[in-house]
Design a protein around this motif. Structure first.
Motif, PDB file in Angstrom:
ATOM      1  N   HIS A   1     -25.818  25.799 -22.272  1.00 51.39           N
ATOM      2  CA  HIS A   1     -26.629  24.649 -22.671  1.00 51.39           C
ATOM      3  C   HIS A   1     -27.304  24.000 -21.471  1.00 51.39           C
TER       4      HIS A   1
ATOM      5  N   GLY B   1     -25.271  18.666 -22.145  1.00 49.34           N
ATOM      6  CA  GLY B   1     -26.142  18.550 -23.311  1.00 49.34           C
ATOM      7  C   GLY B   1     -26.127  17.149 -23.906  1.00 49.34           C
ATOM      8  N   SER B   2     -24.993  16.491 -23.855  1.00 50.88           N
ATOM      9  CA  SER B   2     -24.821  15.106 -24.328  1.00 50.88           C
ATOM     10  C   SER B   2     -25.349  14.917 -25.752  1.00 50.88           C
ATOM     11  N   CYS B   3     -25.040  15.857 -26.636  1.00 49.78           N
ATOM     12  CA  CYS B   3     -25.576  15.806 -28.003  1.00 49.78           C
ATOM     13  C   CYS B   3     -25.158  14.521 -28.722  1.00 49.78           C
TER      14      CYS B   3
ATOM     15  N   GLY C   1     -18.386  20.662 -29.592  1.00 50.15           N
ATOM     16  CA  GLY C   1     -18.610  19.263 -29.959  1.00 50.15           C
ATOM     17  C   GLY C   1     -18.133  18.979 -31.373  1.00 50.15           C
TER      18      GLY C   1
ATOM     19  N   SER D   1     -25.705  20.653 -32.376  1.00 51.96           N
ATOM     20  CA  SER D   1     -24.383  20.534 -31.762  1.00 51.96           C
ATOM     21  C   SER D   1     -23.807  21.932 -31.685  1.00 51.96           C
ATOM     22  N   CYS D   2     -22.831  22.125 -30.827  1.00 53.91           N
ATOM     23  CA  CYS D   2     -22.188  23.440 -30.774  1.00 53.91           C
ATOM     24  C   CYS D   2     -20.758  23.296 -31.298  1.00 53.91           C
TER      25      CYS D   2
ATOM     26  N   CYS E   1     -21.504  13.485 -27.335  1.00 48.08           N
ATOM     27  CA  CYS E   1     -20.460  14.410 -26.905  1.00 48.08           C
ATOM     28  C   CYS E   1     -20.410  14.456 -25.378  1.00 48.08           C
TER      29      CYS E   1
ATOM     30  N   ILE F   1     -18.602  16.711 -23.599  1.00 46.76           N
ATOM     31  CA  ILE F   1     -18.029  17.969 -23.097  1.00 46.76           C
ATOM     32  C   ILE F   1     -18.947  18.655 -22.098  1.00 46.76           C
ATOM     33  N   CYS F   2     -20.255  18.599 -22.339  1.00 47.66           N
ATOM     34  CA  CYS F   2     -21.147  19.227 -21.356  1.00 47.66           C
ATOM     35  C   CYS F   2     -22.388  18.366 -21.171  1.00 47.66           C
TER      36      CYS F   2
ATOM     37  N   PHE G   1     -23.954  12.177 -31.658  1.00 47.76           N
ATOM     38  CA  PHE G   1     -23.040  12.339 -32.792  1.00 47.76           C
ATOM     39  C   PHE G   1     -22.894  11.021 -33.537  1.00 47.76           C
TER      40      PHE G   1
HETATM   41  S1  SF4 Z   1     -21.964  19.534 -28.760  1.00 46.98           S
HETATM   42 FE1  SF4 Z   1     -21.807  21.341 -27.449  1.00 46.98          FE
HETATM   43  S2  SF4 Z   1     -23.818  21.495 -26.436  1.00 46.98           S
HETATM   44 FE2  SF4 Z   1     -23.651  19.414 -27.268  1.00 46.98          FE
HETATM   45  S3  SF4 Z   1     -22.810  18.193 -25.571  1.00 46.98           S
HETATM   46 FE3  SF4 Z   1     -21.084  18.858 -26.816  1.00 46.98          FE
HETATM   47  S4  SF4 Z   1     -20.362  20.731 -25.845  1.00 46.98           S
HETATM   48 FE4  SF4 Z   1     -22.427  20.345 -25.060  1.00 46.98          FE
END
Ligand code: SF4
Length: 434
Positions: A175, A13-15, A46, A42-43, A8, A10-11, A17
């Motif tokens: 995060h 955290g780079s979760c 994501g 994940s949030c 991901c 978006i932030c 996926f």
């Molecule tokens: S899933 Fe949420 S916490 Fe993880 S990288 Fe994406 S936005 Fe950030």
């Protein structure tokens, strides 16, 4: 069905996926349980990306506002009309008549980071603004002076530290911005379980069950830090060998720390944290420094107050004089992308100027005479740069941002944007600015 491993953007955290794909269409998108860092975390943001991917409201083609209404146009028409108008403004009023604002997502895309600024340099305009001046430019300014590069930001060594002092931050929402560490709650629980003490300094309660809280009066963290720095230096508790080896100017620091940090009773009154608690925090921090290390980390709250740049410096100074930079406590991480090299390639580092982290060798802004930081001026002057006659901005390119929502003084900015001869908003949703 093909499985693709991804992450991901978006932030920080780079979760991790997994996308399950069939006939070039993503059918499922879910957190990767086997990802070594995010471990299935994940949030909601994501997890919603599959909805975004196929959302019918997404804009997939250029739209032009004609008589107050948007109509679909071809890419060829959009590129030609925008290019012609930019050229006409550049030829008639000079390159400074064109400005650009880019938003936070640019920081998660190496190519956008390089090419947005490269495009403006190609045009010959330095009128660039970003979300950074509402967020974290203080850190970049401090880092240039302290470490020699705007983008060297140290992060806590969560795996090893025995004491974590968190100022003005809520990692459960953010995060751990800048740290690149997902699963904040699990991570902090694991740290507590192995004996790491977690202390929140915040005007608000951050967690019901993790860590110890000290409720500081807003915008007084800098006094707390000066008090802590002075306490360490005055009592000879600093890591002398570390300071001797890696720094210069310690006597100047002693003088400054004494001037602003000597009176702990006064600091206790200002910060609403008792003198006993301040001393205990310092001693516990030092005790942990002798073991696995300790770290102070500050984010949104400390990055946006009156003394934000000074505070970023004071936080790293405290980490430094207690020997908690690099060998233990905190370390440099390039993060999601190799931001150090990208900043060099894209010319995003502020110039080397003795005594200042900001680029005074470049043109100062017309309004306010502000120097630029990493090639950008404060977004708060954008409206006046458009509204004030003579050499004003007449066209704005907005990339992955919504300045009407995220910049100060929405009304004034709206008035300014309405006065532009051209406003281009590059986004995949219609936003307030568009
Ligand atoms: S899933 Fe949420 S916490 Fe993880 S990288 Fe994406 S936005 Fe950030």
């Amino acid at each position: 069905m093909e499985k693709k491993y991804t992450y991901c953007r978006i932030c920080e955290g780079s979760c991790g996926f997994i996308a399950e794909i069939e006939n070039n269409k993503i059918l499922k998108y879910y957190a990767d349980k086997d990802h070594p860092v995010s471990k299935g975390y994940s949030c909601i943001k994501g997890r919603s990306m599959l909805n975004v991917q196929y959302d019918p409201k997404r804009i997939k083609y250029p739209m032009k506002k004609v008589n107050g209404k948007y109509e679909k146009i071809s890419w060829e028409q959009a590129i030609k009309e925008i290019g012609d108008k930019l050229l006409q403004l550049k030829n008639s009023f000079g390159p400074k008549s064109i400005g650009m604002y880019f938003g936070n997502p640019i920081a998660f895309s190496y190519s956008a980071m390089i090419y947005t600024q490269a495009f403006m340099r190609f045009l010959g305009s330095r009128n660039i603004y970003s979300a950074g001046s509402q967020d974290c430019n203080n850190k970049f300014a401090h880092s240039k002076l302290f470490y020699g590069s705007n983008v060297i930001i140290i992060v806590p060594d969560f795996d090893n530290i025995d004491y974590f002092l968190a100022l003005g931050t809520n990692p459960f929402s953010s995060h751990f911005s800048f740290v690149v560490y997902p699963r904040p709650k699990h991570r902090l629980r694991e740290m507590e379980k192995r004996g790491c003490k977690i202390v929140w300094i915040n005007p608000r309660r951050i967690s019901k069950d993790i860590g110890e809280h000290h409720f500081i009066c807003p915008n007084t963290d800098i006094y707390l830090l000066f008090g802590m720095i002075n306490y360490v230096l005055e009592n000879g508790l600093e890591d002398k060998e570390f300071i001797e080896k890696y720094s210069k100017g310690i006597d100047d620091l002693r003088k400054i720390a004494k001037e602003f940090g000597e009176d702990l009773d006064q600091i206790a009154k200002m910060t609403c944290i008792s003198k006993d608690n301040i001393v205990k925090i310092v001693n516990d921090f030092l005790e942990a420094s002798k073991k696995g290390g300790a770290s102070i980390y500050g984010r949104a709250g400390t990055d946006r107050g009156t003394f934000a740049t000074l505070l970023a410096w004071a936080i790293d100074v405290f980490n430094f004089i207690t020997g908690n930079i690099d060998k233990k406590g905190n370390f440099y991480s390039s993060g999601l992308i190799d931001v150090f090299n990208i900043a060099n390639i894209g010319g995003l580092q502020s110039s080397e100027v003795t005594g200042t982290a900001i680029d005074k060798s470049a043109n100062l802004s017309r309004i306010g005479k502000f120097p630029s930081l990493m090639g950008t001026y404060p977004a708060a002057i954008m409206a006046d740069e458009i509204l004030t006659p003579d050499d004003q901005i007449k066209a704005m390119l907005i990339v992955a941002g919504d300045p009407l929502v995220s910049c100060p003084n929405t009304r004034k900015l709206e008035k300014a944007f309405k006065q532009l001869e051209l406003l281009v908003s590059i986004d995949f949703y219609m936003n307030d600015t568009g």
